[in-house]
Design an enzyme around this catalytic site. Structure first.
Site, PDB file in Angstrom:
ATOM      1  N   TYR A   1      36.460 -35.318 -16.058  1.00  0.00           N
ATOM      2  CA  TYR A   1      37.919 -35.384 -16.236  1.00  0.00           C
ATOM      3  C   TYR A   1      38.376 -36.840 -16.092  1.00  0.00           C
ATOM      4  O   TYR A   1      39.060 -37.392 -16.949  1.00  0.00           O
ATOM      5  CB  TYR A   1      38.590 -34.463 -15.205  1.00  0.00           C
ATOM      6  CG  TYR A   1      40.047 -34.755 -14.935  1.00  0.00           C
ATOM      7  CD1 TYR A   1      41.040 -34.353 -15.820  1.00  0.00           C
ATOM      8  CD2 TYR A   1      40.443 -35.441 -13.775  1.00  0.00           C
ATOM      9  CE1 TYR A   1      42.382 -34.616 -15.564  1.00  0.00           C
ATOM     10  CE2 TYR A   1      41.779 -35.707 -13.511  1.00  0.00           C
ATOM     11  CZ  TYR A   1      42.738 -35.297 -14.414  1.00  0.00           C
ATOM     12  OH  TYR A   1      44.066 -35.565 -14.156  1.00  0.00           O
TER      13      TYR A   1
ATOM     14  N   LYS B   1      40.100 -39.616 -18.557  1.00  0.00           N
ATOM     15  CA  LYS B   1      41.417 -40.196 -18.248  1.00  0.00           C
ATOM     16  C   LYS B   1      41.348 -41.729 -18.382  1.00  0.00           C
ATOM     17  O   LYS B   1      42.308 -42.370 -18.777  1.00  0.00           O
ATOM     18  CB  LYS B   1      41.888 -39.818 -16.832  1.00  0.00           C
ATOM     19  CG  LYS B   1      42.236 -38.365 -16.608  1.00  0.00           C
ATOM     20  CD  LYS B   1      43.404 -37.851 -17.424  1.00  0.00           C
ATOM     21  CE  LYS B   1      44.760 -38.293 -16.970  1.00  0.00           C
ATOM     22  NZ  LYS B   1      45.857 -37.686 -17.779  1.00  0.00           N
TER      23      LYS B   1
HETATM   24  N1  LIG Z   1      48.408 -32.770 -10.657  1.00  0.00           N
HETATM   25  C1  LIG Z   1      47.996 -33.929 -10.167  1.00  0.00           C
HETATM   26  O1  LIG Z   1      47.806 -34.085  -8.952  1.00  0.00           O
HETATM   27  C2  LIG Z   1      47.779 -35.101 -11.069  1.00  0.00           C
HETATM   28  C3  LIG Z   1      47.944 -34.982 -12.443  1.00  0.00           C
HETATM   29  N2  LIG Z   1      47.773 -36.095 -13.246  1.00  0.00           N
HETATM   30  C4  LIG Z   1      48.001 -35.987 -14.689  1.00  0.00           C
HETATM   31  O2  LIG Z   1      49.316 -35.508 -14.886  1.00  0.00           O
HETATM   32  C5  LIG Z   1      49.389 -34.739 -16.100  1.00  0.00           C
HETATM   33  C6  LIG Z   1      50.071 -33.426 -15.814  1.00  0.00           C
HETATM   34  O3  LIG Z   1      49.319 -32.721 -14.835  1.00  0.00           O
HETATM   35  P1  LIG Z   1      49.771 -31.295 -14.321  1.00  0.00           P
HETATM   36  O4  LIG Z   1      51.195 -31.071 -14.633  1.00  0.00           O
HETATM   37  O5  LIG Z   1      49.269 -31.177 -12.943  1.00  0.00           O
HETATM   38  O6  LIG Z   1      48.865 -30.360 -15.256  1.00  0.00           O
HETATM   39  P2  LIG Z   1      49.167 -28.938 -15.902  1.00  0.00           P
HETATM   40  O7  LIG Z   1      47.852 -28.323 -16.216  1.00  0.00           O
HETATM   41  O8  LIG Z   1      50.106 -28.156 -15.058  1.00  0.00           O
HETATM   42  O9  LIG Z   1      49.931 -29.322 -17.260  1.00  0.00           O
HETATM   43  C7  LIG Z   1      49.303 -29.780 -18.417  1.00  0.00           C
HETATM   44  C8  LIG Z   1      49.825 -28.997 -19.617  1.00  0.00           C
HETATM   45  O10 LIG Z   1      49.172 -29.465 -20.804  1.00  0.00           O
HETATM   46  C9  LIG Z   1      48.765 -28.332 -21.542  1.00  0.00           C
HETATM   47  N3  LIG Z   1      47.668 -28.635 -22.449  1.00  0.00           N
HETATM   48  C10 LIG Z   1      46.344 -28.692 -22.172  1.00  0.00           C
HETATM   49  N4  LIG Z   1      45.636 -28.929 -23.286  1.00  0.00           N
HETATM   50  C11 LIG Z   1      46.532 -29.044 -24.301  1.00  0.00           C
HETATM   51  C12 LIG Z   1      46.406 -29.266 -25.690  1.00  0.00           C
HETATM   52  N5  LIG Z   1      45.211 -29.408 -26.277  1.00  0.00           N
HETATM   53  N6  LIG Z   1      47.523 -29.324 -26.439  1.00  0.00           N
HETATM   54  C13 LIG Z   1      48.737 -29.147 -25.886  1.00  0.00           C
HETATM   55  N7  LIG Z   1      48.906 -28.911 -24.572  1.00  0.00           N
HETATM   56  C14 LIG Z   1      47.824 -28.851 -23.786  1.00  0.00           C
HETATM   57  C15 LIG Z   1      48.372 -27.359 -20.467  1.00  0.00           C
HETATM   58  O11 LIG Z   1      48.194 -26.036 -20.960  1.00  0.00           O
HETATM   59  P3  LIG Z   1      47.055 -25.092 -20.227  1.00  0.00           P
HETATM   60  O12 LIG Z   1      47.503 -24.941 -18.813  1.00  0.00           O
HETATM   61  O13 LIG Z   1      47.099 -23.842 -21.012  1.00  0.00           O
HETATM   62  O14 LIG Z   1      45.767 -25.848 -20.334  1.00  0.00           O
HETATM   63  C16 LIG Z   1      49.539 -27.504 -19.515  1.00  0.00           C
HETATM   64  O15 LIG Z   1      50.637 -26.730 -19.928  1.00  0.00           O
HETATM   65  C17 LIG Z   1      47.958 -34.646 -16.623  1.00  0.00           C
HETATM   66  O16 LIG Z   1      47.761 -35.614 -17.616  1.00  0.00           O
HETATM   67  C18 LIG Z   1      47.115 -34.998 -15.409  1.00  0.00           C
HETATM   68  O17 LIG Z   1      45.904 -35.591 -15.806  1.00  0.00           O
HETATM   69  C19 LIG Z   1      47.451 -37.307 -12.723  1.00  0.00           C
HETATM   70  C20 LIG Z   1      47.263 -37.453 -11.381  1.00  0.00           C
HETATM   71  C21 LIG Z   1      47.393 -36.373 -10.448  1.00  0.00           C
END
Ligand SMILES: NC(=O)C1=CN([C@@H]2O[C@H](COP(=O)(O)OP(=O)(O)OC[C@H]3O[C@@H](n4cnc5c(N)ncnc54)[C@H](OP(=O)(O)O)[C@@H]3O)[C@@H](O)[C@H]2O)C=CC1
Ligand SMILES: CC(C)=CCC[C@@H](C)[C@H]1CC[C@H]2C3=C(CC[C@]12C)[C@@]1(C)CCC(=O)C[C@@H]1CC3
Length: 345
Positions: free
Chosen positions: A144, A148
């Site tokens: 992952y 990133k």
């Molecule tokens: N949570 C954390 O602590 C941290 C998060 N981040 C980054 O922050 C961002 C948001 O994270 P977070 O809100 O926790 O994650 P979530 O999984 O809650 O949200 C990500 C969303 O993107 C969707 N998604 C995944 N693949 C695709 C695709 N191919 N096309 C369209 N949509 C897609 C997911 O759908 P589905 O759930 O169905 O896969 C989900 O709705 C991410 O980029 C993550 O890497 C960075 C640091 C820390």
């Protein structure tokens, strides 16, 4: 009261807007008077005035329909780290992000804000007050994170002052808050299975946990500061609560707040890390026959047992960032938002 924004930055698209961070971002953008659309592989809520486009970000045609008349894009979609699926991370975070960049350029999008991660510099060993000057991890802790890193590089390199395509990356760390599907649910599940009795190491390691509204605030500040002559173009910014806390104190506050006992017994870090490594190897060797996912992966043990906190001085200086919700208040609001995860519920 809602603060109005300039018409030129009004229409935005949140890719990943159905997710934990994305939905909080959508709500705040609406509050601030933006016209908001969401692009996500799933739709799990409805909001008045929000247009949803359900699709895969690897599909350029689907993106192009959603990008019509959009000037600002937030890209916060990613497969969950827990999915542990190398092929999926590469397809979505690397190839998919390339498609998002192309689609944005073709549609005349002016600004793109990427949600990256502070973990892009983390190799499983201590980071104390790390700045954005740290090099990307040579040995990232998992697939992952590996994707990133590539994703962040691609978005920052796409910044083009000549054509006026402006990009910036926000690096949050340990996002928590209401509706988070990971941190609190994993913690409570581990506690309910009786596995939250132990502290890995001496329990003094400091870590950043960032309340989701601060992460949202950092994204919106970045979008609003992103102009042709701005120092933030093509750069990455740590966004944290700026209050590093002992990892085990944070976990204990959440657990105790929800009615579970705090972990008490210490286990040596290297012992647990070695055990996790063995389990990981075993899972790999057995994978053709049976599939099991250990709770204690080497990555999780490293996250739980090392210092990893980051300086957000650069965001303060260049964007005027400061957290809007304290850690104490964030923990309180988070605990209150999970009545169904309380002990005995
Ligand atoms: N949570 C954390 O602590 C941290 C998060 N981040 C980054 O922050 C961002 C948001 O994270 P977070 O809100 O926790 O994650 P979530 O999984 O809650 O949200 C990500 C969303 O993107 C969707 N998604 C995944 N693949 C695709 C695709 N191919 N096309 C369209 N949509 C897609 C997911 O759908 P589905 O759930 O169905 O896969 C989900 O709705 C991410 O980029 C993550 O890497 C960075 C640091 C820390
Ligand atoms: C600071 C940071 C990057 C947090 C991200 C969220 C998750 C990686 C953590 C949320 C709950 C944590 C947790 C553990 C590891 C890291 C988390 C999954 C343990 C599995 C570590 C080993 C234990 O003793 C149990 C912990 C449960 C909670």
């Amino acid at each position: 009261m809602a603060t109005r924004v300039r018409p030129s930055v009004k229409k935005c698209l949140v890719i990943g807007g159905s997710g934990f961070l994305g939905r909080h971002l959508v709500e705040k953008l609406l509050d601030r008077g933006y016209a908001v659309s969401v692009f996500d592989i799933r739709q799990n809520y409805e909001l008045p005035n929000v247009i949803f486009y359900q699709g895969d970000l690897c599909d350029k045609q689907a993106l192009l329909s959603a990008l019509k008349d959009v000037s600002l894009v937030f890209h916060c979609a990613s497969p969950a780290p827990a999915s542990d699926n190398r092929e999926l991370f590469e397809r979505v975070n690397i190839q998919g992000t390339g498609t998002v960049i192309q689609a944005c350029k073709e549609s005349g999008v002016k600004k793109m804000v990427l949600t990256s991660s502070a973990s892009v510099v983390f190799e499983g060993t201590d980071i104390k007050n790390g700045t954005e000057g740290l090099p990307y991890a040579k040995k990232p802790i998992d697939y992952y994170t590996q994707t990133k890193i590539k994703q962040e590089k691609m978005v920052l390199e796409a910044y083009d002052s000549e054509s006026g395509f402006l990009t910036v990356a926000i690096r949050p760390h340990g996002i928590f808050g209401p509706r988070d599907p990971q941190l609190v649910p994993i913690l409570v599940d581990t506690a309910r299975r009786g596995k939250m009795k132990f502290i890995i190491g001496d329990g003094t390691n400091l870590v950043d946990f960032t309340f989701v509204e601060n992460v949202v605030h950092g994204h919106i500040l970045a979008a609003e500061r992103l102009k042709a002559d701005s120092p933030i173009c093509g750069k990455a910014y740590h966004i944290t609560n700026d209050e590093p806390i002992r990892f085990w104190d944070f976990m204990s506050e959440i657990l105790v707040g929800l009615g579970y006992p705090a972990p008490r017994y210490h286990l040596p870090y290297l012992f647990v890390y070695g055990l996790a490594l063995l389990l990981w190897l075993l899972a790999l060797l057995c994978s053709p026959l049976i599939s099991f996912k250990p709770t204690f992966t080497p990555m999780r043990v490293a996250l739980a047992g090392t210092h990893h906190y980051y300086s957000c001085e650069r965001a303060k200086e260049d964007m005027g960032y400061s957290p809007v919700v304290t850690l104490k208040e964030g923990i309180k609001r988070t605990v209150e938002s999970y009545p169904h995860l309380r002990q005995g519920a």
